[in-house]
Motif scaffolding. Sequence first.
Motif, PDB file in Angstrom:
ATOM      1  N   TYR A  85       0.831  -1.375  -0.129  1.00 25.86           N
ATOM      2  CA  TYR A  85      -0.055   0.048  -0.589  1.00 25.86           C
ATOM      3  C   TYR A  85       0.382   1.388  -0.043  1.00 25.86           C
ATOM      4  O   TYR A  85       0.489   1.681   1.047  1.00 25.86           O
ATOM      5  CB  TYR A  85      -0.806   0.372   1.031  1.00 25.86           C
ATOM      6  N   TRP A 100      -8.380   5.985   6.671  1.00 25.06           N
ATOM      7  CA  TRP A 100      -8.550   5.417   8.112  1.00 25.06           C
ATOM      8  C   TRP A 100      -6.696   4.877   8.836  1.00 25.06           C
ATOM      9  O   TRP A 100      -6.784   5.475   9.889  1.00 25.06           O
ATOM     10  CB  TRP A 100      -9.500   4.912   8.857  1.00 25.06           C
ATOM     11  N   ASP A 101      -5.983   4.784   7.455  1.00 21.88           N
ATOM     12  CA  ASP A 101      -4.812   4.728   8.538  1.00 21.88           C
ATOM     13  C   ASP A 101      -3.883   5.822   9.019  1.00 21.88           C
ATOM     14  O   ASP A 101      -3.461   6.063   9.874  1.00 21.88           O
ATOM     15  CB  ASP A 101      -3.685   3.951   6.889  1.00 21.88           C
ATOM     16  N   TYR A 153       0.572   0.097  -6.273  1.00 24.47           N
ATOM     17  CA  TYR A 153      -1.367  -0.598  -6.548  1.00 24.47           C
ATOM     18  C   TYR A 153      -1.873  -0.369  -7.554  1.00 24.47           C
ATOM     19  O   TYR A 153      -2.308  -0.063  -7.920  1.00 24.47           O
ATOM     20  CB  TYR A 153      -1.455   0.865  -5.306  1.00 24.47           C
ATOM     21  N   GLN A 177     -13.656   5.644   3.865  1.00 23.60           N
ATOM     22  CA  GLN A 177     -13.465   5.105   4.671  1.00 23.60           C
ATOM     23  C   GLN A 177     -13.903   5.543   6.100  1.00 23.60           C
ATOM     24  O   GLN A 177     -14.850   7.091   6.611  1.00 23.60           O
ATOM     25  CB  GLN A 177     -12.233   4.836   4.754  1.00 23.60           C
ATOM     26  N   GLY A 220     -14.021  -0.592   5.504  1.00 23.73           N
ATOM     27  CA  GLY A 220     -12.077  -0.593   6.237  1.00 23.73           C
ATOM     28  C   GLY A 220     -12.416  -1.674   5.882  1.00 23.73           C
ATOM     29  O   GLY A 220     -10.853  -2.946   6.425  1.00 23.73           O
ATOM     30  N   ASP A 231     -12.349  -5.229   4.111  1.00 21.69           N
ATOM     31  CA  ASP A 231     -12.944  -5.262   2.517  1.00 21.69           C
ATOM     32  C   ASP A 231     -13.850  -6.348   1.970  1.00 21.69           C
ATOM     33  O   ASP A 231     -14.967  -6.307   1.923  1.00 21.69           O
ATOM     34  CB  ASP A 231     -11.330  -5.739   1.786  1.00 21.69           C
ATOM     35  N   ARG A 264      -5.861 -13.048   0.779  1.00 21.26           N
ATOM     36  CA  ARG A 264      -5.578 -11.442   0.572  1.00 21.26           C
ATOM     37  C   ARG A 264      -7.856 -12.359  -0.739  1.00 21.26           C
ATOM     38  O   ARG A 264      -7.822 -13.341  -0.311  1.00 21.26           O
ATOM     39  CB  ARG A 264      -5.721 -11.367  -0.795  1.00 21.26           C
ATOM     40  N   TYR A 281      -7.590 -12.696   6.042  1.00 25.52           N
ATOM     41  CA  TYR A 281      -8.195 -10.945   5.778  1.00 25.52           C
ATOM     42  C   TYR A 281      -8.909 -10.936   7.112  1.00 25.52           C
ATOM     43  O   TYR A 281      -8.740 -11.256   8.349  1.00 25.52           O
ATOM     44  CB  TYR A 281      -8.081 -10.799   4.315  1.00 25.52           C
ATOM     45  N   TRP A 282      -9.759 -10.440   6.074  1.00 25.07           N
ATOM     46  CA  TRP A 282     -11.263 -10.276   7.280  1.00 25.07           C
ATOM     47  C   TRP A 282     -11.888 -10.450   7.602  1.00 25.07           C
ATOM     48  O   TRP A 282     -13.336 -10.793   8.244  1.00 25.07           O
ATOM     49  CB  TRP A 282     -11.786  -8.249   7.079  1.00 25.07           C
ATOM     50  N   GLN A 333       3.674  -2.982   8.286  1.00 20.47           N
ATOM     51  CA  GLN A 333       2.049  -1.762   8.680  1.00 20.47           C
ATOM     52  C   GLN A 333       1.917  -0.902   9.271  1.00 20.47           C
ATOM     53  O   GLN A 333       2.339  -0.468  10.283  1.00 20.47           O
ATOM     54  CB  GLN A 333       1.090  -2.675   8.457  1.00 20.47           C
ATOM     55  N   TRP A 358       0.269   1.262  10.485  1.00 19.93           N
ATOM     56  CA  TRP A 358      -1.347   1.559  11.698  1.00 19.93           C
ATOM     57  C   TRP A 358      -0.880   0.550  13.212  1.00 19.93           C
ATOM     58  O   TRP A 358      -1.030   0.828  13.969  1.00 19.93           O
ATOM     59  CB  TRP A 358      -2.514   1.577  11.416  1.00 19.93           C
TER      60      TRP A 358
HETATM   61  C1  9YW Z   1      -7.088  -3.424   0.300  1.00 18.55           C
HETATM   62  C2  9YW Z   1      -4.403  -0.103   3.849  1.00 18.55           C
HETATM   63  C3  9YW Z   1      -5.791  -0.415   3.552  1.00 18.55           C
HETATM   64  C4  9YW Z   1      -6.394  -0.480   4.917  1.00 18.55           C
HETATM   65  C5  9YW Z   1      -7.974  -0.899   4.414  1.00 18.55           C
HETATM   66  C6  9YW Z   1      -7.861  -2.546   4.562  1.00 18.55           C
HETATM   67  C7  9YW Z   1      -6.991  -2.990   3.181  1.00 18.55           C
HETATM   68  C8  9YW Z   1      -6.523  -2.148   0.761  1.00 18.55           C
HETATM   69  O1  9YW Z   1      -5.549  -1.477   3.561  1.00 18.55           O
HETATM   70  O2  9YW Z   1      -7.722  -2.067   2.110  1.00 18.55           O
HETATM   71  O3  9YW Z   1      -6.280  -2.935  -0.984  1.00 18.55           O
HETATM   72  O4  9YW Z   1      -6.771  -3.956   0.168  1.00 18.55           O
HETATM   73  O5  9YW Z   1      -8.572  -3.387   4.096  1.00 18.55           O
HETATM   74  O6  9YW Z   1      -8.291  -1.588   6.135  1.00 18.55           O
HETATM   75  O7  9YW Z   1      -6.886   0.690   5.063  1.00 18.55           O
HETATM   76  O8  9YW Z   1      -3.440  -0.661   5.111  1.00 18.55           O
END
Ligand code: 9YW
Length: 450
Positions: free
Chosen positions: A38, A44-45, A90, A118, A183, A185, A220, A379-380, A438, A440
């Motif tokens: 990223y 939000w980061d 990206y 976000q 946030g 995904d 992912r 991931y989430w 990362q 954050w």
């Molecule tokens: C992606 C940057 C971002 C976060 C999101 C997270 C992820 C981006 O990364 O999304 O392309 O997958 O889900 O919450 O802000 O850290």
Amino acid sequence: REYRPPARLTSQLLAARAAYVLRGNDQGVMTSAAPRLYPHMWSWDAAFVAVGLARLSVPRAITEIDTLLGAQWGDGMIPHIVFSPDATGYFPGPDRWGCHLGDVALAPPFPATSGICQPPVHAIALQRIVEAARRQGRSDRQAAGDFLERAWRPLVAWHRWLAEARDPHGHGRVAVLHGWESGMDNSPRWDGPYSRVEVGPDLPPYTRKDTAVVTDATMRPSDREYDRYLWLIEEMRRVRYDAAAMYETVSFAVEDVLVSALLAVACDVLADLGEERQQPAADVADLRGWARRFRAGVAGSVDPVTGLARDRDLRTGEWLSTPTIAGFAPLLCGGLSRADEAALLAQFEGDAWCGHPDLVAAVPPSTSPAAADFRAREYWRGPQWPVIAWLFHWSFARRGWAERAAVLREEGLRLVGAGDFAEYYDPTTGEPLGSMQQSWTAAAVLDWLC
Ligand code: 9YW
């Protein structure tokens, strides 16, 4: 279960490494969310990063939020990505979003941004900056005071936009029009709504870049998920990101209970600061009104059977009751009866969540390990995200639950103790996953340790 966690670093070393990570990801006036995966600023980061930076340098923390606010749209929206002019790695990048190309009236021509938002955690960053400055010398206090003056209107405008453009009918819940806006995904929260998104035959072709960085593709979102993510962008582009048209037409539209809770809290935090620093009374009154409205909306979403808060699919009208961390949204913003709140807290700490016997660290997993949807590495869909632990820690401390906050901090530090600063962790083994270094994650650690 093969992963064997390395030894924990001392607090001093861990804090030093966290500072080093933020330094390494610093591009000057913005911090990449992560070095390779990223390489831009995420909304939000950036707020969480500023919370961490405030422990290192108040002026640098201020710069981070100034950069973000510099990309705010004309209607008040803070975009979810501010693209670094120096990075390309990206996808989807600026051209795929097409926001800076001139026909999107509200987007700034520079810097290039995405066209969605976000979660609104930025007032938290402002508050932490002001607080950090209080412990510093006069020049930092002055800088933070000036910053508050300058950030006030943009932040009020941002909250107003969320309340008006994303809750036009006053339900007290903010609509997200893309899973990325939450946030989280690919959270199983969104499986139902995404299953109803039909990808058009004219989706322009694309090549993902994320799976070249995180080579274990199972960590992912899948290609099918990505098709839908990209299709939604296509739908938005076709209405030139007009907020009203998007709310009506984009095929994914869900009232997000976590975003709503965060808006409620953020409105109160900002209103407190505004009262303390003599900002316009009319703004403060608006903020208090939104805080009440969204707190009520969150409380009103609670499932009477499970006690968890729920999202709501605006396209079908149905409540979504997948048990994810978002179900605990009322703990962030309050608004429940004492008994309901106590029950929700017990559930949070109980054996389907933080107290699950398989967990290495007692911080909330993104999905309940007791649920059918739980995937420890995806991931989430199950992993623990340190930044989410930080968010609950901060909220619990704010609500006066000092002991509970201390436990989340201690357990959060256990999770990240080896110093990888991973994006997320396998809750059952503690293995660091996704991107390392990362930002954050490092920021949360700095706030915990400094
Ligand atoms: C992606 C940057 C971002 C976060 C999101 C997270 C992820 C981006 O990364 O999304 O392309 O997958 O889900 O919450 O802000 O850290």
